[in-house]
Design a protein around this motif. Structure first.
Motif, PDB file in Angstrom:
ATOM      1  N   THR A 155      12.279  -9.960 -44.752  1.00  0.00           N
ATOM      2  CA  THR A 155      13.672 -10.139 -43.906  1.00  0.00           C
ATOM      3  C   THR A 155      14.888  -9.774 -44.921  1.00  0.00           C
ATOM      4  O   THR A 155      14.758  -9.489 -46.049  1.00  0.00           O
ATOM      5  CB  THR A 155      13.920 -11.596 -43.752  1.00  0.00           C
ATOM      6  OG1 THR A 155      15.195 -11.910 -42.808  1.00  0.00           O
ATOM      7  CG2 THR A 155      13.904 -12.304 -44.952  1.00  0.00           C
ATOM      8  N   THR A 159      21.686  -8.696 -42.360  1.00  0.00           N
ATOM      9  CA  THR A 159      21.598  -8.187 -40.971  1.00  0.00           C
ATOM     10  C   THR A 159      20.778  -9.353 -40.225  1.00  0.00           C
ATOM     11  O   THR A 159      20.758  -9.098 -38.810  1.00  0.00           O
ATOM     12  CB  THR A 159      20.865  -6.933 -40.934  1.00  0.00           C
ATOM     13  OG1 THR A 159      19.442  -6.821 -41.435  1.00  0.00           O
ATOM     14  CG2 THR A 159      21.705  -6.012 -41.733  1.00  0.00           C
ATOM     15  N   GLU A 161      17.571  -8.918 -39.739  1.00  0.00           N
ATOM     16  CA  GLU A 161      16.450  -8.471 -39.252  1.00  0.00           C
ATOM     17  C   GLU A 161      15.140  -8.972 -40.211  1.00  0.00           C
ATOM     18  O   GLU A 161      15.170  -9.425 -41.348  1.00  0.00           O
ATOM     19  CB  GLU A 161      16.209  -6.996 -39.745  1.00  0.00           C
ATOM     20  CG  GLU A 161      15.148  -6.098 -39.185  1.00  0.00           C
ATOM     21  CD  GLU A 161      15.330  -4.712 -39.755  1.00  0.00           C
ATOM     22  OE1 GLU A 161      14.383  -3.911 -39.717  1.00  0.00           O
ATOM     23  OE2 GLU A 161      15.995  -4.180 -40.867  1.00  0.00           O
ATOM     24  N   PRO A 165       8.695  -8.376 -36.224  1.00  0.00           N
ATOM     25  CA  PRO A 165       9.598  -9.065 -35.326  1.00  0.00           C
ATOM     26  C   PRO A 165       9.299 -10.445 -34.688  1.00  0.00           C
ATOM     27  O   PRO A 165      10.064 -11.220 -34.493  1.00  0.00           O
ATOM     28  CB  PRO A 165      10.077  -7.700 -34.143  1.00  0.00           C
ATOM     29  CG  PRO A 165       9.698  -6.592 -34.770  1.00  0.00           C
ATOM     30  CD  PRO A 165       8.561  -7.020 -35.654  1.00  0.00           C
TER      31      PRO A 165
END
Length: 248
Positions: A155, A159, A161, A165
């Protein structure tokens, strides 16, 4: 025992020092960081060392010749035509590294007091395809480890992210561990690189995250203040202070 040193980087975070020399030859308390890493490896029993080169690669070759390779068997993985990043660099060096035994990877710009021989032995005694030095320092990017220190994802807190996912993060199932840029790989790791996805230039962390459901990638958490990323100016200054000899 075999090891590889990443010494091909452009060293952009150390400019203007790297405008005329490779990052690996930037001195830390009077001794090039590459020399410090080579000596740490040979002291730990790693006498077969591969070094990749790109930026001012000729200077690294001259430096090694001038010092008789510091008594080690040193092989060169030449990336002067194309810089391949960490994953691509390992794959290119496969013919020099793959002998049936695990090998250690060490960034030239990482200086640490880690017991490299003990780290290597830990990997030999584990079930891991790769063992990654980690710590709990503050950073934006973290590896996500389960309770057994097995890699599950990654991670970027800045951001948001998350990789992969679909990973159920945030979750207290995962420990946040920062990668320490030293790792031991078993030859089994190469079979995962045979996919067409992993050709040319690629980074090792996305590769690890992509294969971690099949391959066993484990962290080896060691928290020590004596770990320095000397690839950036502010940390280089801290390392200078740590490694500078005491006045007589």
């Amino acid at each position: 025992m075999k090891a590889m040193i990443f010494a091909a980087g452009l060293g952009t975070r150390l400019r203007p020092l790297t405008d005329n020399m490779p990052k690996a030859l930037v001195p830390v308390a009077g001794k090039p960081m590459l020399e410090r890493v080579i000596l740490r490896l040979t002291e730990a029993g790693f006498n077969d060392i591969t070094i990749n080169i790109h930026h001012f690669g000729e200077q690294i070759l001259d430096f090694l010749r001038a010092n008789n390779n510091f008594g080690a068997c040193i092989r060169i993985s030449d990336e002067r035509d194309m810089l391949l990043d960490t994953g691509g660099g390992i794959k290119k060096a496969r013919p020099l590294l793959e002998t049936g035994e695990p090998f250690l990877i060490h960034n030239a710009d990482i200086l640490t007091d880690l017991d490299l021989a003990a780290f290597y032995r830990h990997h030999l005694e584990s079930d891991a395809d790769a063992t990654l030095l980690t710590n709990h320092r503050k950073t934006a990017r973290y590896l996500l480890m389960d309770g057994g220190n097995r890699l599950c994802g990654w991670t970027n807190l800045s951001t948001g992210e998350v990789l992969p996912p679909e990973l159920d993060y945030p979750s207290d199932k995962y420990q946040l561990q920062a990668f320490g840029c030293v790792h031991v790989l078993s030859p089994s790791i190469f079979r995962y690189m045979e996919s067409e996805r992993w050709t040319g230039k690629f980074s090792i962390i996305p590769f690890y995250v992509d294969i971690c459901k099949e391959a066993v990638i484990r962290g080896y958490p060691v928290d020590s203040e004596n770990w320095f990323d000397v690839g950036k100016t502010e940390t280089l200054a801290k390392a200078e202070a740590y490694y500078r000899p005491y006045p007589e």
